[in-house]
Design a protein around this motif. Sequence first.
Motif, PDB file in Angstrom:
ATOM      1  N   CYS A  20       0.684  -1.220  -0.076  1.00 42.74           N
ATOM      2  CA  CYS A  20       0.021   0.074  -0.245  1.00 42.74           C
ATOM      3  C   CYS A  20       0.978   1.089   0.079  1.00 42.74           C
ATOM      4  O   CYS A  20       1.857   1.375   0.739  1.00 42.74           O
ATOM      5  CB  CYS A  20      -1.041  -0.111   1.414  1.00 42.74           C
ATOM      6  SG  CYS A  20      -2.285  -1.163   1.169  1.00 42.74           S
ATOM      7  N   ARG A  21       0.404   2.279  -0.657  1.00 43.37           N
ATOM      8  CA  ARG A  21       1.165   3.467  -0.872  1.00 43.37           C
ATOM      9  C   ARG A  21       0.337   4.603  -1.015  1.00 43.37           C
ATOM     10  O   ARG A  21      -0.861   4.453  -1.891  1.00 43.37           O
ATOM     11  CB  ARG A  21       2.271   3.640  -2.023  1.00 43.37           C
ATOM     12  CG  ARG A  21       3.538   2.575  -1.863  1.00 43.37           C
ATOM     13  CD  ARG A  21       4.227   2.898  -0.620  1.00 43.37           C
ATOM     14  NE  ARG A  21       5.626   2.154  -0.604  1.00 43.37           N
ATOM     15  CZ  ARG A  21       5.543   1.037   0.221  1.00 43.37           C
ATOM     16  NH1 ARG A  21       4.229   0.694   1.086  1.00 43.37           N
ATOM     17  NH2 ARG A  21       6.613   0.431   0.202  1.00 43.37           N
ATOM     18  N   ASN A  22       0.371   5.770  -0.161  1.00 40.48           N
ATOM     19  CA  ASN A  22      -0.662   6.697  -0.392  1.00 40.48           C
ATOM     20  C   ASN A  22      -0.437   7.440  -1.666  1.00 40.48           C
ATOM     21  O   ASN A  22      -1.453   7.760  -2.296  1.00 40.48           O
ATOM     22  CB  ASN A  22      -0.372   7.705   0.841  1.00 40.48           C
ATOM     23  CG  ASN A  22      -1.427   8.810   0.861  1.00 40.48           C
ATOM     24  OD1 ASN A  22      -2.585   8.720   0.639  1.00 40.48           O
ATOM     25  ND2 ASN A  22      -0.824  10.093   1.102  1.00 40.48           N
ATOM     26  N   GLU A  24       2.300   7.111  -4.721  1.00 38.87           N
ATOM     27  CA  GLU A  24       3.655   6.551  -5.374  1.00 38.87           C
ATOM     28  C   GLU A  24       3.396   6.614  -7.184  1.00 38.87           C
ATOM     29  O   GLU A  24       2.787   5.660  -7.392  1.00 38.87           O
ATOM     30  CB  GLU A  24       3.999   5.304  -4.822  1.00 38.87           C
ATOM     31  CG  GLU A  24       5.207   4.651  -5.754  1.00 38.87           C
ATOM     32  CD  GLU A  24       6.615   5.517  -5.523  1.00 38.87           C
ATOM     33  OE1 GLU A  24       6.965   6.225  -6.374  1.00 38.87           O
ATOM     34  OE2 GLU A  24       7.021   5.660  -4.285  1.00 38.87           O
ATOM     35  N   TYR A  33       7.836  -3.170  -7.042  1.00 34.77           N
ATOM     36  CA  TYR A  33       6.721  -3.935  -6.414  1.00 34.77           C
ATOM     37  C   TYR A  33       6.334  -5.140  -7.089  1.00 34.77           C
ATOM     38  O   TYR A  33       5.956  -6.141  -6.610  1.00 34.77           O
ATOM     39  CB  TYR A  33       5.671  -2.941  -6.222  1.00 34.77           C
ATOM     40  CG  TYR A  33       5.970  -1.667  -5.209  1.00 34.77           C
ATOM     41  CD1 TYR A  33       7.232  -1.736  -4.444  1.00 34.77           C
ATOM     42  CD2 TYR A  33       5.223  -0.376  -5.132  1.00 34.77           C
ATOM     43  CE1 TYR A  33       7.461  -0.649  -3.703  1.00 34.77           C
ATOM     44  CE2 TYR A  33       5.660   0.433  -4.292  1.00 34.77           C
ATOM     45  CZ  TYR A  33       7.032   0.530  -3.596  1.00 34.77           C
ATOM     46  OH  TYR A  33       7.080   1.472  -2.972  1.00 34.77           O
ATOM     47  N   LEU A  47      -2.939   1.879  -4.335  1.00 30.40           N
ATOM     48  CA  LEU A  47      -2.415   3.336  -4.420  1.00 30.40           C
ATOM     49  C   LEU A  47      -3.715   4.369  -4.024  1.00 30.40           C
ATOM     50  O   LEU A  47      -4.703   4.070  -4.532  1.00 30.40           O
ATOM     51  CB  LEU A  47      -1.916   3.679  -5.833  1.00 30.40           C
ATOM     52  CG  LEU A  47      -0.635   2.934  -6.395  1.00 30.40           C
ATOM     53  CD1 LEU A  47      -0.553   3.588  -7.787  1.00 30.40           C
ATOM     54  CD2 LEU A  47       0.376   2.916  -5.688  1.00 30.40           C
ATOM     55  N   GLU A  50      -3.066   3.494   2.735  1.00 25.92           N
ATOM     56  CA  GLU A  50      -1.910   3.047   3.745  1.00 25.92           C
ATOM     57  C   GLU A  50      -2.371   1.910   4.640  1.00 25.92           C
ATOM     58  O   GLU A  50      -3.590   1.502   4.640  1.00 25.92           O
ATOM     59  CB  GLU A  50      -1.806   4.329   4.695  1.00 25.92           C
ATOM     60  CG  GLU A  50      -1.092   5.560   3.847  1.00 25.92           C
ATOM     61  CD  GLU A  50      -0.858   6.697   4.803  1.00 25.92           C
ATOM     62  OE1 GLU A  50       0.265   7.082   4.917  1.00 25.92           O
ATOM     63  OE2 GLU A  50      -1.802   7.294   5.176  1.00 25.92           O
ATOM     64  N   ASN A 120       5.048  -5.297   3.365  1.00 29.70           N
ATOM     65  CA  ASN A 120       4.378  -3.919   2.600  1.00 29.70           C
ATOM     66  C   ASN A 120       5.658  -3.169   1.823  1.00 29.70           C
ATOM     67  O   ASN A 120       5.477  -2.123   1.546  1.00 29.70           O
ATOM     68  CB  ASN A 120       3.931  -2.932   3.899  1.00 29.70           C
ATOM     69  CG  ASN A 120       3.061  -1.872   3.084  1.00 29.70           C
ATOM     70  OD1 ASN A 120       2.291  -2.175   1.894  1.00 29.70           O
ATOM     71  ND2 ASN A 120       3.274  -0.537   3.520  1.00 29.70           N
ATOM     72  N   GLY A 121       6.384  -4.126   1.183  1.00 33.46           N
ATOM     73  CA  GLY A 121       7.380  -3.472   0.586  1.00 33.46           C
ATOM     74  C   GLY A 121       8.033  -4.635  -0.249  1.00 33.46           C
ATOM     75  O   GLY A 121       7.472  -5.552  -0.593  1.00 33.46           O
TER      76      GLY A 121
END
Length: 337
Positions: A20-22, A24, A33, A47, A50, A120-121
Motif C-alpha cells: 500500500c502506498r498513499n 507513489e 513492487y 495506491l 496506507e 508492505n514493500g
Amino acid sequence: MDQKDAIDILEKNILDNVICRNLELKPGVIATYIAGLSNESGGYIFLGVEKDETQFIINGISTTFQLTNILNVAISKLSSPIILDFCFLNFKGENIFVIKVEKATVKILCDEEYYIYKSNGVLKIANKTEQYDEQIPDKPTLFLSYREIDTPIVNIIEDNLKRLTSDGINISRYTRIPYKASFKEFMNGIQDHDVVLCVVSDGYLRSQACMYEVGEIIKDHHFNEKLIFVVLSENERKYYPEGFTEKIAANIYGSEVKRLQYVTYWKEKYDELNETIRGIDDYEAISDATRSLKEIGQIYRNDISEFMTYLADNNGKSFEYLCKNEFKDLLGWISKK
C-alpha cells in the motif's frame, strides 16, 4: 479485474501479499513492487491506501493521474512478460488504484535486479551473496517551477543543493507552468518528482498562467504534501543583472493591505476584460476571452487569497532565510519525502 476480490481484501483487512502506498508515481519503484510480488505468491498493490499493523487506511488518489501510462513504463522495466490487471476502484467514497499481480512462472528482474515481497514493500537480493538486502533508495527528485526572469535565484538554489548533497539530488527545471491545454502535461511532468519547489516573486503572483495552475494544484491534497515555496524579497535584487527594474518582492508577510493589493490587481484585470467583452457582440469572437474571464474571476475571488494564506502559514520560506541557514530547512524537507 474482479473488483470483489480487492474489496474483500480491504474489508477483511487481509494484509499479506499487499503493498500500500498513499502516493507513489515513480514507474521504477512501482516496477520493483510488481517484480517482488510476482517472484513470490503474487498479490495486490493499492495506491491511495496506507496500512498499519492491523488495518488499511483509505485516503484516495486523484483520477487525474495518468496511472495507466505510468504502469506501462513500469512494466517495460521488467525482464519478462507478467500477468497483471488494474483499475480504479471506488471504496467507501474514495477512489483508489488497484494493481493485481499474478505469480510468475520464471524469475522476474527489474532493471536486472531481483526483488521479493517483504512486509508492505520489497527486498532486493544481492547477486553474489544471495542474501536479502534492503532496497537502495533512488536519489530524491526536485521539480523547480519559476518565472524565467528569476533564473539567477534558481541557479543559486540548484547549485547549493547539488553542492550540499554531493550531487545526491536529481533536479528538473520548468521555467513556466504550462497554461490551459498543457495542464495535464504539467501534472504528468511533476508526478515523478518527490518535491515541487516554486520560486514566488511579485511577477509570479501577477501571472495568470502561474496563478491558475498553482490554484488548481493546491486544491489537491496529494500535491500539498510535496509542495514547497521560496518567497523572494527586494534583498535579492543584487543577484539580478545590473539595470533590472522589475519589482521582485512578493508581498506575502506582514500587512494585510499589501496582500490585498494582489486581489485588487486581479479584480482590475477582471473588470477591464469584462468591459471589453461587453463591447463585442459576437460570441464566437469572445469565447476564449470569456473562459479567461472566468479563470481571472476564480483567481481574484478565491485562489490568490488562498495561495497567499497558504504561503503565510509557514509553507513558504524566504530566500534570504534559506541562504543564512545553508538551505538546511529545504534539505530537511526534501529528505522526508
